[in-house]
Design a protein around this motif. Structure first.
Motif, PDB file in Angstrom:
ATOM      1  N   ARG A 242       0.857  -1.178   0.000  1.00  0.00           N
ATOM      2  CA  ARG A 242       0.000   0.000   0.000  1.00  0.00           C
ATOM      3  C   ARG A 242       0.897   1.232   0.000  1.00  0.00           C
ATOM      4  O   ARG A 242       1.962   1.235   0.608  1.00  0.00           O
ATOM      5  CB  ARG A 242      -0.920   0.017   1.219  1.00  0.00           C
ATOM      6  N   HIS A 250      -0.297  -4.250   3.599  1.00  0.00           N
ATOM      7  CA  HIS A 250      -1.720  -4.322   3.928  1.00  0.00           C
ATOM      8  C   HIS A 250      -1.919  -5.379   5.004  1.00  0.00           C
ATOM      9  O   HIS A 250      -1.710  -6.564   4.756  1.00  0.00           O
ATOM     10  CB  HIS A 250      -2.512  -4.682   2.667  1.00  0.00           C
ATOM     11  N   ASP A 254      -9.570  -7.512   2.631  1.00  0.00           N
ATOM     12  CA  ASP A 254     -10.584  -6.705   1.954  1.00  0.00           C
ATOM     13  C   ASP A 254     -11.658  -7.593   1.333  1.00  0.00           C
ATOM     14  O   ASP A 254     -11.343  -8.564   0.632  1.00  0.00           O
ATOM     15  CB  ASP A 254      -9.952  -5.845   0.856  1.00  0.00           C
ATOM     16  N   GLY A 280      -8.306   4.554   7.340  1.00  0.00           N
ATOM     17  CA  GLY A 280      -9.457   3.650   7.336  1.00  0.00           C
ATOM     18  C   GLY A 280     -10.794   4.319   7.152  1.00  0.00           C
ATOM     19  O   GLY A 280     -11.810   3.638   7.047  1.00  0.00           O
ATOM     20  N   HIS A 299     -13.377   1.655   6.329  1.00  0.00           N
ATOM     21  CA  HIS A 299     -13.946   2.162   5.067  1.00  0.00           C
ATOM     22  C   HIS A 299     -15.469   2.076   5.071  1.00  0.00           C
ATOM     23  O   HIS A 299     -16.093   1.765   4.046  1.00  0.00           O
ATOM     24  CB  HIS A 299     -13.378   1.416   3.849  1.00  0.00           C
ATOM     25  N   HIS A 345     -12.670  -3.346   4.902  1.00  0.00           N
ATOM     26  CA  HIS A 345     -11.349  -3.765   5.359  1.00  0.00           C
ATOM     27  C   HIS A 345     -11.555  -4.374   6.739  1.00  0.00           C
ATOM     28  O   HIS A 345     -11.960  -3.700   7.683  1.00  0.00           O
ATOM     29  CB  HIS A 345     -10.391  -2.576   5.446  1.00  0.00           C
TER      30      HIS A 345
END
Length: 406
Positions: A242, A250, A254, A280, A299, A345
């Protein structure tokens, strides 16, 4: 010749310096550095350090969903037998044999192990030559210990066994189990810290109008993090690169889905973090009651990310709707959609000591296989009329919640 010797000496010096100052992470799948602190609790290699930092420093959770499923089935099948097989112990024995590498897993290995235990051999006898069994038992237990046990849950009347229907009839005319019978009481918090309340006529029925029956079960009381009947896609993306803000790995999993998909509490616990995070977006952090696990949901949906009753300290029950999938984050400005594709996430952090909660010593595990295992238990939800919220259809009473509420 003197120049060559000098260069060799300099190379050796740099190698030794790198070894001494290198990060304290495992050089092998067992996590053991020769001559350096072991992740095994209470087994420091330097006697002068005995009693200091006496906790696990690193975990690679490579257990496959197939292995978890097989161990879980042995556990459930023997829960009422004289010899009850513990699924975490079964996995820890194999982990110690495989050096944590479950690419070596064979169902026959677990079948043989289960037979030895059912034939009367003790777990101590089975593991006497497995030096690292205590490490794997503690490490795997930190991941899985809150996921299997006894609980009460509602099911449709058509799925209820005869004894449950008889019990329901016995309760008719008295206080219903949904109102706190079986020792939970009316003071036990529901999701968001709400107290139990008598069910309305509508709440006592399924969306199709079928009556709901309370039953006691032993089995999987942890849930998949996305509600039942909502589609998603995923792959193993743990550790991929990332770059937003800074280059990093990461450390989560996801799950791509539709904006607004209800997000589910995997395990019962309490809200430790809620609000905006630059990376986030809108996120929730839920801590298990034993404080070993920190579940991170990020997210979440713009404008309406969480259930309205949630706040820091709220108690949630496994299977509760806690929030909604979205694409917020990657911005210092709150409530910004800056993620290209809507997804949840999901992260799971292990905490053996509070010094590991924040900073460079955090332990995040690969959740891909765990999510596959939990896919057999997805909480079903229904839209609450006149609101943007969903709620679970079948309520659950987790003894861990009742214990925490005393």
């Amino acid at each position: 010749m003197q120049i060559v010797i000098g260069l060799e000496a300099l190379a050796v010096f740099f190698l030794l310096a790198a070894y001494i100052t290198g990060p304290a992470r495992p050089a092998s799948r067992t996590g053991i550095f020769p001559g350096r602190p072991s992740p095994l609790s209470g087994q420091e290699t330097d006697p002068a350090q005995s009693g200091k930092d006496d906790f696990i420093k690193w975990v690679d959770f490579d257990v496959t969903s197939d292995a978890m499923t097989q161990a879980f089935r042995f556990d459930v099948a023997t829960c009422q037998q004289e010899i009850h097989l513990n699924w975490v112990q079964l996995l820890a024995v194999l982990g110690a044999r495989y050096g944590g590498d479950f690419s070596r897993y064979k169902p026959a290995d677990m079948e043989t192990l289960a037979k030895r235990l059912q034939d009367g051999e003790t777990i101590e006898a089975v593991t006497k030559d497995l030096k690292y069994y205590p490490y794997y038992l503690e490490a795997y237990g930190a991941v899985l210990n809150g996921m299997v046990g006894y609980y009460e849950i509602q099911i449709p009347e058509s799925e209820a066994p005869a004894f449950a229907l008889a019990q329901e009839q016995d309760n008719a005319g008295g206080e219903s189990r949904a109102q706190g019978e079986e020792g939970q009481g009316n003071d036990a918090p529901e999701s968001g810290g709400q107290k139990d309340a008598p069910e309305t006529k509508e709440e006592a029925l399924t969306p199709s109008g079928e009556r709901k029956i309370w039953v006691t079960k032993y089995g999987l009381k942890a849930f998949h993090p996305l509600a039942k009947h909502f589609p998603y896609s995923h792959y193993n993306d743990f550790g991929v690169s990332r770059s937003y803000g800074y280059r990093r790995q990461h450390l989560g999993h996801d799950m791509m889905g539709q904006t607004g998909t209800p997000v589910i509490a995997v395990e019962s616990g309490y809200v430790e973090a809620i609000g905006w995070n630059q990376y986030g977006g809108w996120r929730l952090g839920i801590r298990s009651f034993d404080k070993k696990r920190y579940y991170y949901y990020a997210h979440l949906r713009k404008d309406y990310p969480y259930q309205s009753v949630l706040k820091e300290g709220s108690i949630v029950t496994a299977g509760d709707v806690i929030g909604y999938l979205g694409r917020t984050g990657y911005s210092a400005t709150e409530n910004t959609n800056n993620i290209d594709e809507p997804h949840l996430h999901f992260g799971l952090q292990l905490i053996f000591d509070e010094s590991q909660k924040e900073g460079n010593n955090e332990i995040w595990i690969d959740c891909y296989e765990l999510i596959k295992f939990l896919s057999v238990n997805r909480s079903e939800s229904v839209k609450v009329d006149g609101t943007k919220e969903w709620t679970r259809i079948y309520q659950m009473k987790d003894p861990a919640v009742a214990e925490e509420s005393r």
